[in-house]
Design a protein around this motif. Sequence first.
Motif, mmCIF file in Angstrom:
data_model
loop_
_atom_site.group_PDB
_atom_site.id
_atom_site.type_symbol
_atom_site.label_atom_id
_atom_site.label_comp_id
_atom_site.label_asym_id
_atom_site.label_seq_id
_atom_site.Cartn_x
_atom_site.Cartn_y
_atom_site.Cartn_z
ATOM 1 N N GLY A 59 5.882 -2.764 -5.466
ATOM 2 C CA GLY A 59 6.353 -2.099 -4.252
ATOM 3 C C GLY A 59 5.408 -2.333 -3.089
ATOM 4 O O GLY A 59 5.847 -2.585 -1.962
ATOM 5 N N LEU A 60 4.111 -2.268 -3.347
ATOM 6 C CA LEU A 60 3.124 -2.522 -2.294
ATOM 7 C C LEU A 60 3.292 -3.941 -1.748
ATOM 8 O O LEU A 60 3.335 -4.162 -0.541
ATOM 9 N N ILE A 89 -8.164 -0.659 2.762
ATOM 10 C CA ILE A 89 -7.072 -0.208 3.623
ATOM 11 C C ILE A 89 -5.821 0.066 2.789
ATOM 12 O O ILE A 89 -5.176 1.097 2.931
ATOM 13 N N VAL A 90 -5.513 -0.867 1.882
ATOM 14 C CA VAL A 90 -4.275 -0.732 1.106
ATOM 15 C C VAL A 90 -4.397 0.359 0.042
ATOM 16 O O VAL A 90 -3.553 1.244 -0.055
ATOM 17 N N PHE A 91 -5.481 0.326 -0.742
ATOM 18 C CA PHE A 91 -5.523 1.213 -1.909
ATOM 19 C C PHE A 91 -6.037 2.613 -1.605
ATOM 20 O O PHE A 91 -5.830 3.516 -2.394
ATOM 21 N N VAL A 92 -6.715 2.799 -0.492
ATOM 22 C CA VAL A 92 -7.152 4.154 -0.148
ATOM 23 C C VAL A 92 -6.315 4.713 1.005
ATOM 24 O O VAL A 92 -5.610 5.705 0.858
ATOM 25 N N THR A 113 5.383 1.993 2.226
ATOM 26 C CA THR A 113 4.385 1.058 2.742
ATOM 27 C C THR A 113 4.763 0.550 4.120
ATOM 28 O O THR A 113 3.963 0.614 5.058
ATOM 29 N N SER A 114 5.994 0.064 4.258
ATOM 30 C CA SER A 114 6.323 -0.527 5.558
ATOM 31 C C SER A 114 6.372 0.554 6.638
ATOM 32 O O SER A 114 6.048 0.293 7.796
ATOM 33 N N GLU A 115 6.739 1.784 6.250
ATOM 34 C CA GLU A 115 6.736 2.868 7.234
ATOM 35 C C GLU A 115 5.304 3.211 7.670
ATOM 36 O O GLU A 115 5.015 3.344 8.845
ATOM 37 N N ALA A 135 -7.736 2.118 10.913
ATOM 38 C CA ALA A 135 -8.462 1.657 9.729
ATOM 39 C C ALA A 135 -8.831 0.185 9.891
ATOM 40 O O ALA A 135 -9.936 -0.232 9.550
ATOM 41 N N ARG A 136 -7.900 -0.591 10.443
ATOM 42 C CA ARG A 136 -8.216 -2.007 10.666
ATOM 43 C C ARG A 136 -9.226 -2.159 11.792
ATOM 44 O O ARG A 136 -10.102 -3.018 11.746
#
Lengths: 323, 340
Positions: A116-117, A233-236, A211-213, A223-224
């Motif tokens: 899904g990610l 960024i992705v996992f936290v 994710t996309s939302e 974060a970026r």
Amino acid sequence: MTIFLIRRLMQSFVVLLIMSLVVFAGVYAIGNPVDVLISPEATELQREQTIQQLGLDRPMWEQYLIFLKNIAEGKLGTSFVHNRPAITLILERFPATFELAFSALVIAVFLGIPLGLWAGLRADSFSGRSIISGSIILFSMPTFWVGLLMIIAFAINLNWLPTSGRGEVGTFLGIRSSLFTIDGLRHLVLPATNLALYPLALIIRLTASGTSETMSLDFMRSARAKGLHAPRIVFVHLLKNILIPIVTVIGLQFSVILAFAVVTESIFSWPGMGRLIIESINLLDRPVIVAYILVTILIFMLINLLVDVLYSFLDPRVRLEKM
Amino acid sequence: MTPASQKAVEPTIEIENLKTYFFTRSGVVKSVDGVSYSVAPGEILGIVGESGSGKTVTGMSIMGLVEKPGRIVEGSIRFKGEEIANASERRLRQLRGGAISMVFQDATTALNPVLRVDTQMVETLRAHKKISRREALKTAEEMLARVGIPTPEKRLKSYPHEFSGGMRQRVSIAMALLNDPDLIIADEPTTALDVTVQAQVLLETQKLCREKGTSLIWVTHDLTVVAGLADKVCVMYAGRIVESGSVDDILDNPQHPYTIGLIGSIPSSNTRGRKLQQIEGTTPSLLNIKPGCAFRERCWRATSACQEEPPESSFGPGRTVRCFHPCLDGEQYESAGLNA
């Protein structure tokens, strides 16, 4: 937290009481077990005796009160067919169903969230689109049909895995489960995968849409802007934000596959609770049916409670007292 | 700031002819269309403009955070002499939050709601420096104290929603200061705050920049904020800088009709009881914008000459106007129908 738990337990008790009435009345309406249980050759006297013995000669409300009184004493009734306490029958079958449902859930979560990610982060790529289309296909295929296909493909044609049964059961840390033997695992693969397909599709879709939302929200941009590495960024930052709906669905699906693994258990002859309830319905074994449904309701309430408590860990803005 | 001191040191950031376009399905949006400016160490640049004038996208271009379908199509961004327009993602990641940091408009949405403040601060430090968690926590605590947050050691353990609006914005400013950046891009960071809180935040930010020699780009739509804070000002309109100069020059002696309109629309004691001036019309859509001066349809001085692209004319060091008919000294207020 304590207030929340106390209130929740009281609510659960009321729900259980109401449900027991509904279930009792429902089972009463299905049919008279006497027609199934007593052989046609029995004399009128034998018939009368059996009916009296089972307490079926009393009016329904009286039977219900007796049933409630027994519950208060910790007895859920004795099976007409097996002549053993209904709850024992159910608990005997519970580990088999639990290990099946648990394995299915593990497959669904550990495949579903990464897929899904990926699909959410790469929504425009070929792989992302394929994952989403695949989840739609998983969604729409009937479980029993896929189960049969899997048996034909992997058990019969390829002869890789056994077709049915639970296999050898091992003991580890005092727990008996087929998860602990190679043979048991071999038996588990097909039914668990089969049972995992629907929750897997659900988790993929939820994770992808979350994710996309979330990726377009301001705090993901900051974060970026802070120069964090992509995995962090992705996992936290991302995952912790989208986990609430996913945990909800995982909880719901776990209850559902625990309680209603009937189809998969039947196809793969898995000796779990689902098979027991089907047999009991066929024989109109009232105490087992009622006990089974009450246990199911209890499982639903327990998992929902767990999910609500998890919410407050996942999102600090959730106040349990207000739920 | 004298022109001589500007020349002597290398600017922290120097942007030349930057063009950032968004390639949407309905056409090309020229959000930033040939913008140039530079900021020296310790200098504060105010970028003023209405919503959609491209001021935010300029900041995002420096950070390398322009998202698809947008990209930098032309121009150069030199950070301390290094070309970073279209630099590698690896290099940009090192710079972001390290040497260049950003403060966003609304701290309520810019901070991650489900992570504690200490988590968000420590990760910012540790993304750029190899330090222990304990050291990072100490730095974070000091920084919170510096931006004026009481009992920082307790507040570190809080979640963003447990702060008031002003405190939350201080947290995000503290976060931007963590790695001692050379350049801070602040994108309307005080817009969501009360006026009193806004004044405090402005004052403290200014102080911190002066102490550390940090360059600051302050993006805002509010000229009054710029008046009290900035050394120099760029006025943006439809993706271009229409006028730039020192803050005194711009406020006392504006030459572009748009700047004059902006200043005229600020209420002051002189305008009490009178109808406030407004600039007629609205900002043009940046989608397939017509050639020529983008402001001409709202401008009272526009002539047929404005169908052409107005050149940038310089009126002394750091002072530019992009207009065929700039208002010269003293005449601007009469022409705009305003009384000085």
